[in-house]
Design a protein around this motif. Structure first.
Motif, mmCIF file in Angstrom:
data_model
loop_
_atom_site.group_PDB
_atom_site.id
_atom_site.type_symbol
_atom_site.label_atom_id
_atom_site.label_comp_id
_atom_site.label_asym_id
_atom_site.label_seq_id
_atom_site.Cartn_x
_atom_site.Cartn_y
_atom_site.Cartn_z
ATOM 1 N N ARG A 297 -5.378 11.095 3.588
ATOM 2 C CA ARG A 297 -4.561 12.292 3.857
ATOM 3 C C ARG A 297 -3.342 12.046 4.737
ATOM 4 N NH1 ARG A 297 -8.597 15.826 5.702
ATOM 5 N NH2 ARG A 297 -8.917 16.343 3.494
ATOM 6 N N TRP A 298 -3.476 11.293 5.796
ATOM 7 C CA TRP A 298 -2.387 11.157 6.766
ATOM 8 C C TRP A 298 -1.778 9.746 6.799
ATOM 9 C CZ3 TRP A 298 -1.256 15.880 7.553
ATOM 10 C CH2 TRP A 298 -2.252 16.844 7.725
ATOM 11 N N ARG A 299 -1.977 8.964 5.770
ATOM 12 C CA ARG A 299 -1.566 7.556 5.809
ATOM 13 C C ARG A 299 -0.179 7.320 5.232
ATOM 14 N NH1 ARG A 299 -3.780 5.453 9.661
ATOM 15 N NH2 ARG A 299 -3.377 3.379 8.814
ATOM 16 N N HIS A 300 0.291 8.161 4.318
ATOM 17 C CA HIS A 300 1.563 7.890 3.653
ATOM 18 C C HIS A 300 2.665 8.848 4.132
ATOM 19 C CE1 HIS A 300 -1.436 6.127 0.895
ATOM 20 N NE2 HIS A 300 -0.534 5.168 0.812
ATOM 21 N N PRO B 20 -1.051 4.083 -6.867
ATOM 22 C CA PRO B 20 -1.599 2.858 -6.289
ATOM 23 C C PRO B 20 -2.850 3.001 -5.440
ATOM 24 C CG PRO B 20 0.193 3.626 -4.925
ATOM 25 C CD PRO B 20 0.064 4.614 -6.060
ATOM 26 N N THR B 21 -3.379 4.203 -5.305
ATOM 27 C CA THR B 21 -4.528 4.402 -4.436
ATOM 28 C C THR B 21 -5.712 4.939 -5.222
ATOM 29 O OG1 THR B 21 -4.078 6.711 -3.860
ATOM 30 C CG2 THR B 21 -2.926 5.032 -2.586
ATOM 31 N N VAL B 22 -6.894 4.813 -4.648
ATOM 32 C CA VAL B 22 -8.071 5.435 -5.257
ATOM 33 C C VAL B 22 -7.862 6.940 -5.365
ATOM 34 C CG1 VAL B 22 -10.542 5.880 -4.944
ATOM 35 C CG2 VAL B 22 -9.612 3.600 -4.473
ATOM 36 N N ALA B 23 -7.217 7.538 -4.368
ATOM 37 C CA ALA B 23 -6.961 8.983 -4.373
ATOM 38 C C ALA B 23 -6.022 9.397 -5.498
ATOM 39 C CB ALA B 23 -6.383 9.411 -3.028
ATOM 40 N N SER B 24 -5.179 8.482 -5.968
ATOM 41 C CA SER B 24 -4.235 8.814 -7.041
ATOM 42 C C SER B 24 -4.956 9.325 -8.277
ATOM 43 C CB SER B 24 -3.410 7.576 -7.407
ATOM 44 O OG SER B 24 -2.630 7.125 -6.325
ATOM 45 N N TYR B 25 -6.162 8.826 -8.513
ATOM 46 C CA TYR B 25 -6.875 9.170 -9.739
ATOM 47 C C TYR B 25 -7.692 10.444 -9.596
ATOM 48 C CZ TYR B 25 -4.821 4.863 -10.937
ATOM 49 O OH TYR B 25 -3.849 3.907 -11.159
ATOM 50 N N LEU B 26 -7.735 10.986 -8.380
ATOM 51 C CA LEU B 26 -8.213 12.347 -8.196
ATOM 52 C C LEU B 26 -7.113 13.344 -8.552
ATOM 53 C CD1 LEU B 26 -10.038 12.000 -4.739
ATOM 54 C CD2 LEU B 26 -11.035 11.839 -7.038
ATOM 55 N N ARG B 27 -5.870 12.907 -8.435
ATOM 56 C CA ARG B 27 -4.727 13.737 -8.833
ATOM 57 C C ARG B 27 -4.454 13.653 -10.326
ATOM 58 N NH1 ARG B 27 0.306 12.115 -10.198
ATOM 59 N NH2 ARG B 27 1.857 13.791 -10.308
ATOM 60 N N LEU B 28 -4.621 12.480 -10.906
ATOM 61 C CA LEU B 28 -4.187 12.216 -12.273
ATOM 62 C C LEU B 28 -5.244 12.695 -13.268
ATOM 63 C CD1 LEU B 28 -1.759 10.926 -13.712
ATOM 64 C CD2 LEU B 28 -3.002 8.776 -13.712
ATOM 65 N N ILE B 29 -5.358 14.010 -13.380
ATOM 66 C CA ILE B 29 -6.351 14.602 -14.272
ATOM 67 C C ILE B 29 -5.665 15.584 -15.219
ATOM 68 C CG2 ILE B 29 -8.288 14.296 -12.703
ATOM 69 C CD1 ILE B 29 -7.928 17.118 -11.744
ATOM 70 N N SER C 80 0.811 -1.219 0.000
ATOM 71 C CA SER C 80 0.000 0.000 0.000
ATOM 72 C C SER C 80 0.843 1.266 0.000
ATOM 73 C CB SER C 80 -0.939 0.015 1.225
ATOM 74 O OG SER C 80 -1.963 -0.939 1.082
ATOM 75 N N GLY C 81 2.159 1.131 0.063
ATOM 76 C CA GLY C 81 3.039 2.287 0.038
ATOM 77 C C GLY C 81 3.315 2.909 1.390
ATOM 78 N N ILE C 82 2.949 2.222 2.459
ATOM 79 C CA ILE C 82 3.156 2.740 3.811
ATOM 80 C C ILE C 82 4.443 2.155 4.385
ATOM 81 C CG2 ILE C 82 2.232 2.734 6.171
ATOM 82 C CD1 ILE C 82 -0.570 2.743 4.901
#
Length: 505
Positions: A502-505, A348-357, A54-56
């Motif tokens: 937000r605070w996981r990585h 690798p995260t669901v949040a990554s695709y909120l960035r990748l626009i 998960s990248g942690i």
């Protein structure tokens, strides 16, 4: 969860990286000397770290007087950490899952350093082995070293570096509140947090990190630090050390640091861009030994193939596009060709695709260009007079939630395949691809990258080159973890996804 018998099966391709009795003895002797030195410097504990799927960054720590034992025999830990999700819930795959089994963490002594930001502590990346000394097939640092050796067998080496972006919050609570108010890239942001940034730079220098530059970034409270390039495993080690140093200094200042790919739903996120350059092994004009060197007989985790490292940069001085050599072009084309599959590791995260626009400098289209910050691959030539050493390709579509070891292993495998097949790059793109019409993009072969984690996982599972390079255990486990996160955040709003990450990585 029942753990499959396949879990403990060693990867035959990793046999050269197993621990032998003589290697254990050498590691113990060296660790004993290191422990005496560290104790004299006031170090009381060593954090042994690895990065999960998960990248942690996870850790077990040992008192300094137990370092010799840890180096010789390892520290016990469960294989199940490979299937932890970002919220610490656990999934299961064919190879990993359940409460049974044991691995051994061994510190990479060559990379052990006192942490200036955590007085009394030292940091060492860890390698993971089974109890019999065989390399764990999910140990990403070993997989990266194997890819480095595979390239070396063909006469090539790679220099790599990560850009580290993070956003600084005033701290307290789960919400994000920017710790500075100045404009993007503005000197005001340096002035507002000058003491904090000074301490970040000082701690990095004291920990042996060579910083190339530090600057405010675009998003609110966001900064970036760039470091000098080194061998791939060293670059991944440094990425972890930089992040944990920044985190420690931030907390010391009463602030909080987020490395999430999407800190706030309505803002740009944190990238984890990778810079790569391909180098010819040996003296200029020379040839390299055609077999992988420096594996079984070197200390595990040490510099692979350190003798006769390359001196000619394949990203410059050639007759290809923008003076790339044919090999440099093929290496880059191999990465470009496999970007949709690579995103399952690099975004690798669901949040990554909120960035990748599109139109956010995230590289949302599978294309390349000279200094084009909207292309997924940006060719950086460097200034006139230093291009032979500075030229590199920047992978922009990846973010800070990626496991840096696994990401580099996959990138090198893709580049190696490009070398082997003689791939050529398509025409470069010198505009924002989003500004082109769909018909023109299609005519030029410019495709959007996956818009969701599910799309990238499907591409990852179907990619034969990554499957062959990384092994079935990696393919299955990465896919299981990604699907676990997709299910975890199914139906969540962008705001909820950002908050959960937000605070996981």
């Amino acid at each position: 969860m029942e753990q499959s018998q396949e879990t403990t099966a060693a990867d035959p391709g990793l046999a050269a990286y197993a621990l032998s009795g003589s290697t254990r003895a050498r590691l113990g002797e060296r660790a004993a000397e290191t422990a005496r030195r560290l104790a004299g410097e006031g170090i009381v504990a060593v954090a042994l770290t690895w990065v999960d799927v998960s990248g942690i960054t996870r850790t077990k720590t040992v008192p300094v007087d137990r370092l010799e034992h840890a180096a010789r025999w390892g520290v016990g830990m469960s294989p199940v950490f490979d299937v932890f999700l970002l919220d610490d819930s656990v999934v299961s795959g064919r190879y990993i899952g359940g409460p049974t089994g044991d691995l051994r963490l061994h510190p990479v002594l060559e990379r052990l350093v006192p942490m200036a930001a955590l007085p009394g502590w030292a940091h060492a990346p860890a390698l993971r082995y089974a109890q019999d000394g065989s390399a764990h097939p999910l140990d990403a640092r070993t997989l990266l070293r194997r890819e480095t050796d595979r390239l070396a067998a063909l006469g090539w080496s790679v220099k790599a570096a990560f850009e580290i972006e993070w956003a600084v919050s005033k701290g307290g609570g789960d919400d994000f509140s920017p710790a500075c108010k100045g404009p993007a890239y503005g000197m005001t942001r340096v002035t507002e947090l000058a003491g904090y940034l000074r301490d970040v730079l000082g701690a990095l220098k004291s920990s042996g990190v060579t910083v190339a530059q530090l600057h405010p970034e675009y998003a609110a409270g966001q900064y970036e630090v760039s470091v000098t390039a080194e061998d791939p495993a060293g670059a991944a080690d440094t990425a972890v050390l930089v992040r944990e140093t920044v985190r420690a200094v931030t907390l010391e200042h009463g602030l909080a640091a987020s490395f999430s790919p999407k800190v706030e739903a309505g803002s740009v996120g944190n990238g984890g861009h990778v810079h790569l350059s391909l180098w010819r092994e040996g003296p200029a004009g020379g040839t390299a030994n055609a077999t992988a060197r420096g594996t079984a007989n070197s200390l595990p985790g040490g510099p692979a193939n350190a003798t006769g490292r390359g001196s000619v940069n394949a990203m410059a001085g050639g007759s290809g596009p923008y003076a790339m050599t044919g090999a440099g072009e093929s290496f880059t084309a191999g990465i470009l060709h496999r970007l949709p599959a690579l995103l399952a590791i690099g975004a690798p995260t669901v949040a990554s695709y909120l960035r990748l626009i599109p139109s956010h400098w995230a590289g949302a289209f599978a294309c390349w260009g000279l200094e084009n910050r909207e292309a997924a691959l940006r060719l950086v030539t460097g200034a006139e007079g230093e291009r032979e050493t500075a030229a590199n390709v920047e992978v922009k579509c990846v973010d800070a939630a990626a496991n840096p070891y696994l990401l580099l292993a996959a990138l090198l495998a893709a580049g190696r395949d490009g070398l082997g097949t003689g791939l050529r790059l398509p025409e470069p793109v010198d505009v924002d691809p989003a500004a082109l019409g769909e018909d023109e993009r299609a005519a030029r072969g410019i495709a959007p990258l996956p818009a969701s984690l599910a799309e990238s996982v499907a591409a990852f599972e179907a990619d034969p080159v990554l499957r062959d390079a990384l092994g079935e255990a990696v393919i299955d486990t990465v896919s299981a973890v990604r699907r676990g996160e997709i299910a975890l955040l199914d139906g969540a709003t962008p705001q909820q996804i950002a908050a959960a990450t937000r605070w996981r990585h």
